[in-house]
Design an enzyme around this catalytic site. Structure first.
Site, PDB file in Angstrom:
ATOM      1  N   CYS A 103       0.841  -1.201   0.000  1.00 43.14           N
ATOM      2  CA  CYS A 103       0.000   0.000   0.000  1.00 43.14           C
ATOM      3  C   CYS A 103       0.875   1.250   0.000  1.00 43.14           C
ATOM      4  O   CYS A 103       0.618   2.196  -0.753  1.00 43.14           O
ATOM      5  CB  CYS A 103      -0.927  -0.010   1.204  1.00 43.14           C
ATOM      6  SG  CYS A 103      -2.149   1.318   1.184  1.00 43.14           S
ATOM      7  N   CYS A 201      -6.575  -3.573   6.743  1.00 42.16           N
ATOM      8  CA  CYS A 201      -7.771  -2.752   6.590  1.00 42.16           C
ATOM      9  C   CYS A 201      -8.879  -3.449   5.816  1.00 42.16           C
ATOM     10  O   CYS A 201     -10.057  -3.229   6.095  1.00 42.16           O
ATOM     11  CB  CYS A 201      -7.412  -1.419   5.931  1.00 42.16           C
ATOM     12  SG  CYS A 201      -6.786  -1.547   4.239  1.00 42.16           S
TER      13      CYS A 201
END
Length: 363
Positions: A103, A201
């Protein structure tokens, strides 16, 4: 001329204080949150999840308090391709991935930097605990550890390129976490006491194997547990349910503790062994990124971390191909796991890193 900064705001206390510190330094600041997914499952806010819709509202609130413009950039496709797809693929191919590294690599410090450039903004600012310095002798940018050793996040930033380091600022690198929370409290930020995010997440319940099965549409195929001598010990639920070094949840009764030591994807077998069977004297690393240099001209003595929370270990690194390094540990290391990152240090300077691979995965 006033410099412009785009603050990557997750809704957490660190990025909020990063925004405040940059405004205090006189930068023309705007906040930005990346919208990463549409999956309703991912929108359930776990106690330590991040990037939820409520986090976006917190970020918007902080940006408004600071008088900043605020953007939400849709990047669901980039996140799916570069993070979720890679996460699932790594597990299916026998590895254990670190999606936060991807990410940072593909979203925050690639896609977001490009967004900033499109907007004519000089810098992207992140709330990571790390530092960037320029080497006066070589002119190259160096990545340094954050001064708070308990919060240093340089491990997940090793993949940053010279172009990215030239346009990234880490204002929290000189602070401790306690100091950052104190600033947030003094400024009345609503997230001053928010816990640090720790969950993946897009898997807030932590059941990554079920997520992969649902995401790919394929159920895990059960197979055999073997010991290191090839004897069958029992049945496993599917190799994606296990990672190197795992001891709990095996469902095997044995007179001594057993650990996952390896996987054979061709035969769908998971190898169990004793603690000493987890030790490795060396490993291979590909998909490498070096920061002070473009390549290694010879062996380099350094310290290496093969997991985020692992203490640094003395080792020798040597580049044996254009995109392949060999790491030789001075003392054997436990549970060196394919898919995880090996990151190299010289004191507080990050030399670079890459992804741990097996010889079988390179064929």
């Amino acid at each position: 001329m006033q410099k412009k900064a785009l603050i990557a705001m997750s809704g957490g206390v660190d990025s909020s204080v990063a925004a405040y510190l940059m405004a205090q330094k006189g930068y023309d600041c705007a906040g930005a949150t990346l919208k990463l997914y549409d999956n309703p499952q991912c929108s359930q806010p776990g106690e330590r999840a991040c990037c939820t819709p409520s986090d976006t509202e917190v970020a918007r609130n902080v940006a408004a308090r600071l008088g900043m413009l605020y953007y939400v950039f849709p990047m669901q496709e980039e996140f799916r391709k570069n993070v979720i797809d890679k996460f699932a693929s790594t597990y299916l191919n026998g590895g254990t991935p670190n999606p936060c590294i991807d990410c940072n690599r593909f979203l925050k410090f690639d896609a977001l930097v490009k967004k900033a450039q499109e907007l004519g903004i000089d810098y992207v600012v992140s709330g990571h605990y790390a530092r960037v310095q320029k080497d006066p002798d070589t002119g190259r940018y160096l990545l340094k550890k954050g001064l708070d050793s308990t919060k240093d996040q340089s491990y997940v930033l090793y993949s940053m390129t010279q172009e990215q380091l030239a346009h990234i600022l880490f204002p929290l690198g000189e602070y401790t976490k306690a100091e950052i929370r104190q600033i947030a409290q003094e400024q009345g930020f609503i997230n001053a006491d928010k816990p640090d995010s720790q969950d993946i997440c897009f898997i807030p319940d932590g059941d990554y194997a079920s997520f992969i099965e649902e995401y790919t549409g394929n159920s895990s195929a059960p197979g055999e547990f073997l010991d290191t001598d090839g004897r069958v010990l029992g049945k496993h639920k599917g190799h994606i349910h296990y990672t190197i070094g795992q001891r709990r949840g095996l469902g095997i009764s044995a007179p001594q503790s057993l650990y996952v030591c390896g996987k054979s994807l061709q035969t769908n077998q998971v190898i169990l062994g004793k603690k000493e069977d987890l030790m490795s004297s060396s490993c291979l690393v590909n998909d490498i990124n070096l920061i002070p240099w473009d390549h290694l001209d010879g062996p380099v003595q350094c310290k290496v971390k093969t997991r985020y929370r692992q203490p640094e270990q003395p080792a020798t690194i040597e580049q044996i191909e254009k995109d392949l390094l060999k790491v030789t540990f001075h003392e054997p290391q436990r549970a060196v796991t394919p898919g995880q990152a090996a990151v190299f240090y010289d004191g507080d300077t990050v030399l670079g890193g890459g992804t741990i691979v097996t010889e079988a995965q390179l064929k």
